[in-house]
Design a protein around this motif. Sequence first.
Motif, PDB file in Angstrom:
ATOM      1  N   ASP A  92       0.835  -1.206   0.000  1.00  0.00           N
ATOM      2  CA  ASP A  92       0.000   0.000   0.000  1.00  0.00           C
ATOM      3  C   ASP A  92       0.869   1.255   0.000  1.00  0.00           C
ATOM      4  O   ASP A  92       0.388   2.354   0.211  1.00  0.00           O
ATOM      5  N   ASN A  93       2.181   1.072  -0.257  1.00  0.00           N
ATOM      6  CA  ASN A  93       3.073   2.234  -0.299  1.00  0.00           C
ATOM      7  C   ASN A  93       2.861   2.990  -1.619  1.00  0.00           C
ATOM      8  O   ASN A  93       2.984   2.415  -2.690  1.00  0.00           O
ATOM      9  N   PRO A  94       2.534   4.300  -1.551  1.00  0.00           N
ATOM     10  CA  PRO A  94       2.247   5.045  -2.784  1.00  0.00           C
ATOM     11  C   PRO A  94       3.441   5.117  -3.735  1.00  0.00           C
ATOM     12  O   PRO A  94       3.256   5.184  -4.953  1.00  0.00           O
ATOM     13  N   ASP A  95       4.653   5.091  -3.211  1.00  0.00           N
ATOM     14  CA  ASP A  95       5.818   5.154  -4.101  1.00  0.00           C
ATOM     15  C   ASP A  95       6.022   3.838  -4.846  1.00  0.00           C
ATOM     16  O   ASP A  95       6.534   3.824  -5.966  1.00  0.00           O
ATOM     17  N   VAL A  96       5.610   2.736  -4.220  1.00  0.00           N
ATOM     18  CA  VAL A  96       5.666   1.446  -4.917  1.00  0.00           C
ATOM     19  C   VAL A  96       4.674   1.470  -6.085  1.00  0.00           C
ATOM     20  O   VAL A  96       4.992   1.085  -7.214  1.00  0.00           O
ATOM     21  N   ALA A  97       3.467   1.984  -5.824  1.00  0.00           N
ATOM     22  CA  ALA A  97       2.467   2.088  -6.893  1.00  0.00           C
ATOM     23  C   ALA A  97       2.981   3.008  -8.003  1.00  0.00           C
ATOM     24  O   ALA A  97       2.841   2.706  -9.195  1.00  0.00           O
ATOM     25  N   TYR A  98       3.599   4.133  -7.623  1.00  0.00           N
ATOM     26  CA  TYR A  98       4.148   5.069  -8.614  1.00  0.00           C
ATOM     27  C   TYR A  98       5.188   4.372  -9.487  1.00  0.00           C
ATOM     28  O   TYR A  98       5.153   4.466 -10.720  1.00  0.00           O
ATOM     29  N   TYR A  99       6.109   3.659  -8.840  1.00  0.00           N
ATOM     30  CA  TYR A  99       7.141   2.980  -9.625  1.00  0.00           C
ATOM     31  C   TYR A  99       6.507   1.968 -10.574  1.00  0.00           C
ATOM     32  O   TYR A  99       6.823   1.929 -11.767  1.00  0.00           O
ATOM     33  N   ARG A 100       5.597   1.154 -10.036  1.00  0.00           N
ATOM     34  CA  ARG A 100       5.050   0.064 -10.864  1.00  0.00           C
ATOM     35  C   ARG A 100       4.207   0.583 -12.023  1.00  0.00           C
ATOM     36  O   ARG A 100       4.265   0.049 -13.122  1.00  0.00           O
ATOM     37  N   GLU A 101       3.454   1.664 -11.783  1.00  0.00           N
ATOM     38  CA  GLU A 101       2.551   2.137 -12.832  1.00  0.00           C
ATOM     39  C   GLU A 101       3.204   3.125 -13.790  1.00  0.00           C
ATOM     40  O   GLU A 101       2.950   3.112 -14.982  1.00  0.00           O
ATOM     41  N   LYS A 102       4.052   4.022 -13.246  1.00  0.00           N
ATOM     42  CA  LYS A 102       4.499   5.160 -14.053  1.00  0.00           C
ATOM     43  C   LYS A 102       5.966   5.088 -14.478  1.00  0.00           C
ATOM     44  O   LYS A 102       6.355   5.700 -15.460  1.00  0.00           O
ATOM     45  N   VAL A 103       6.804   4.439 -13.696  1.00  0.00           N
ATOM     46  CA  VAL A 103       8.240   4.449 -13.989  1.00  0.00           C
ATOM     47  C   VAL A 103       8.680   3.111 -14.587  1.00  0.00           C
ATOM     48  O   VAL A 103       9.307   3.062 -15.653  1.00  0.00           O
ATOM     49  N   GLY A 104       8.311   2.029 -13.909  1.00  0.00           N
ATOM     50  CA  GLY A 104       8.723   0.675 -14.303  1.00  0.00           C
ATOM     51  C   GLY A 104       8.542   0.379 -15.795  1.00  0.00           C
ATOM     52  O   GLY A 104       9.440  -0.193 -16.422  1.00  0.00           O
ATOM     53  N   PRO A 105       7.402   0.788 -16.399  1.00  0.00           N
ATOM     54  CA  PRO A 105       7.214   0.485 -17.817  1.00  0.00           C
ATOM     55  C   PRO A 105       8.322   1.045 -18.721  1.00  0.00           C
ATOM     56  O   PRO A 105       8.544   0.544 -19.810  1.00  0.00           O
ATOM     57  N   TYR A 106       9.017   2.086 -18.270  1.00  0.00           N
ATOM     58  CA  TYR A 106      10.116   2.647 -19.077  1.00  0.00           C
ATOM     59  C   TYR A 106      11.460   1.980 -18.780  1.00  0.00           C
ATOM     60  O   TYR A 106      12.437   2.210 -19.475  1.00  0.00           O
ATOM     61  N   VAL A 107      11.536   1.227 -17.691  1.00  0.00           N
ATOM     62  CA  VAL A 107      12.839   0.673 -17.272  1.00  0.00           C
ATOM     63  C   VAL A 107      13.136  -0.565 -18.122  1.00  0.00           C
ATOM     64  O   VAL A 107      12.586  -1.635 -17.902  1.00  0.00           O
ATOM     65  N   ASP A 108      14.001  -0.373 -19.127  1.00  0.00           N
ATOM     66  CA  ASP A 108      14.313  -1.462 -20.054  1.00  0.00           C
ATOM     67  C   ASP A 108      15.740  -1.977 -19.863  1.00  0.00           C
ATOM     68  O   ASP A 108      16.205  -2.828 -20.617  1.00  0.00           O
ATOM     69  N   GLY A 109      16.455  -1.417 -18.875  1.00  0.00           N
ATOM     70  CA  GLY A 109      17.826  -1.879 -18.624  1.00  0.00           C
ATOM     71  C   GLY A 109      18.843  -1.291 -19.586  1.00  0.00           C
ATOM     72  O   GLY A 109      20.041  -1.560 -19.469  1.00  0.00           O
ATOM     73  N   GLU A 110      18.393  -0.508 -20.549  1.00  0.00           N
ATOM     74  CA  GLU A 110      19.332   0.126 -21.506  1.00  0.00           C
ATOM     75  C   GLU A 110      19.161   1.638 -21.474  1.00  0.00           C
ATOM     76  O   GLU A 110      19.928   2.335 -20.847  1.00  0.00           O
ATOM     77  N   ARG A 111      18.112   2.137 -22.129  1.00  0.00           N
ATOM     78  CA  ARG A 111      17.845   3.585 -22.089  1.00  0.00           C
ATOM     79  C   ARG A 111      17.614   4.036 -20.638  1.00  0.00           C
ATOM     80  O   ARG A 111      18.090   5.081 -20.214  1.00  0.00           O
ATOM     81  N   VAL A 112      16.840   3.254 -19.925  1.00  0.00           N
ATOM     82  CA  VAL A 112      16.501   3.610 -18.541  1.00  0.00           C
ATOM     83  C   VAL A 112      16.810   2.426 -17.632  1.00  0.00           C
ATOM     84  O   VAL A 112      16.327   1.320 -17.850  1.00  0.00           O
ATOM     85  N   ARG A 113      17.654   2.689 -16.637  1.00  0.00           N
ATOM     86  CA  ARG A 113      17.970   1.647 -15.653  1.00  0.00           C
ATOM     87  C   ARG A 113      17.589   2.140 -14.265  1.00  0.00           C
ATOM     88  O   ARG A 113      17.759   3.313 -13.958  1.00  0.00           O
ATOM     89  N   TRP A 114      17.075   1.238 -13.423  1.00  0.00           N
ATOM     90  CA  TRP A 114      16.885   1.567 -12.004  1.00  0.00           C
ATOM     91  C   TRP A 114      17.830   0.687 -11.190  1.00  0.00           C
ATOM     92  O   TRP A 114      17.731  -0.537 -11.229  1.00  0.00           O
ATOM     93  N   LEU A 115      18.746   1.340 -10.469  1.00  0.00           N
ATOM     94  CA  LEU A 115      19.768   0.592  -9.730  1.00  0.00           C
ATOM     95  C   LEU A 115      19.353   0.260  -8.306  1.00  0.00           C
ATOM     96  O   LEU A 115      20.041  -0.483  -7.628  1.00  0.00           O
TER      97      LEU A 115
END
Length: 373
Positions: free
Chosen positions: A238-261
Motif C-alpha cells: 500500500d506504499n504510494p511510491d511502490v504504486a508510482y514505480y510500478r505504474e508510471k516508472v517501471g514500464p520505461y525501465v528497459d535496462g538500456e535507455r533507462v535503468r533503475w539501480l
Amino acid sequence: MKVLMNAGPWLPVPPDGYGGIENIVATLVPPLRELGVEVVLASVGSSTLEVDELVSVFPEGQFRQLQRPYNQVNGVVPAHQHAVVRAVRERPDIDLVHDHVEAAGLATLAALGRDDPPVLHTLHWDLHKHPELYGTFDGGGRVWVNGVSADQVSRAPEALRAHTVGHVHLATPLAEGADRRRPPDKGGHVVILGRVTPGKGQDVGARLAHRYGFDVVLAGPVGPYHSPEDLAAVSTSDNPDVAYYREKVGPYVDGERVRWLGTVRPPGRDDLVASARAVLAPLRWSEPGGTFVVEALALGTPVVGISLGCLPELVDHGRTGFLTADEEELPDLLEAAAKLDPAESMREAATRFTPAVMAARYLELYRTVLASA
Ligand code: UDP
C-alpha cells in the motif's frame, strides 16, 4: 554551548546510503564540534557518528514504519520525542535543542516548559500542502524555525513563518576542497538521484529518455525497498511510491535507455554522479533543500531541472546548470550542460556548500534563538 541534536527515529546517523535528514546531521555535527559546540545526539542505537553523547529509545532505525505525512499516528515519533524531552530534563547544561523531526515531534517540543532550553526546529520538507500538521502552532514561546531554502520558508504555513529565524542551505562534505580537485571524466549517462516518488519526477525523466534518445540511470529507494530484487519479491503493497514505480516508472525501465539501480551508496554513488554528464531534476514539487543538487555540483556535474523550490537558489543558470519551467526543454538543456565547465560547479560548491559554511550559519541561528529566548 551544548546542543541536543535530534535526528529522529528513522535511520542511523550517518545513514547507510539513502537518508536526507540523517545525512544533513552527519554533515553538520563534525564542523559544529570543531567550533566548540558539544553535541548530544538523539537518534537510534545503531548510529555511529562521533558525538559527546548518544541517546535513543529504538536500537535500530524505524524507516519501515514511516507513513508520511502522518508519521505520528504509529507512535514511533511520540516515543522518540518523549525520550528527547526526558534527556533534556536530565541534562540541565543543555543550552538548546536542534530538532529535525516534523509536525508531531515539534508539538512535543513546544510543550517544553519555561525552565527548559529553547528549540530550533529545521524544516526539511515541503509543508505548504499540509498546514493542518501545524494547526495553530504558536511555538509555546520556546520554538523557533528555520528552513533549508528561502523558497521553502516563503511557502511554509503561516503559523510557522511567524517563528522563522532564516534559512540555511544544505551542505556536503564533498564540497570541501572541491575547487582543488581535478574535474571528473564524463560518460554519456544522466542520473536522477533520490527517492523514487512522484515529486522527484522519475517518470518524466524516463519518458524523455525514450522519446529523445538519451540514457538515464535512476538511483534511489522505492518506498522501503532498496534493490530491484527486494521490490520484485513484494506482490502487494500500500506504499504510494511502490504504486508510482510500478505504474508510471517501471514500464520505461528497459535496462538500456533507462535503468533503475535501487539505492546506491558512496563511493559508488559519487562515481556514478561524477561521471554523469548531468544530474537531472524533472521536479513536480518544490524541492525544499536538495542535497542531491549540492552533491552534484561538488562532484563537478551540472544540474538540469525544473525551476521549482530551492533549485533557483542553488543552481546558477548558464554556469552550473540549466533550469526551465517546461519539461520538454530538458533534453536540449542536457545537451547545453555538456558544454559547461565542471570546474565552475566545483568552485561554487567549495565556496557555498561546505559543512563549515553550514555550521557557521547554524551557530549564528543558535545565538539568535538563545538571545530571543
Ligand atoms: N542518496 C543515496 N543513494 C541513493 C539515493 C539518494 O545516497 O540511491 C542520498 C543522496 O545522495 C542525498 C540523500 O540521499 O544525500 C537524499 O537527500 P535529498 O535532499 O536529495 O532528498 P530527500 O530524499 O531528502 O527529499
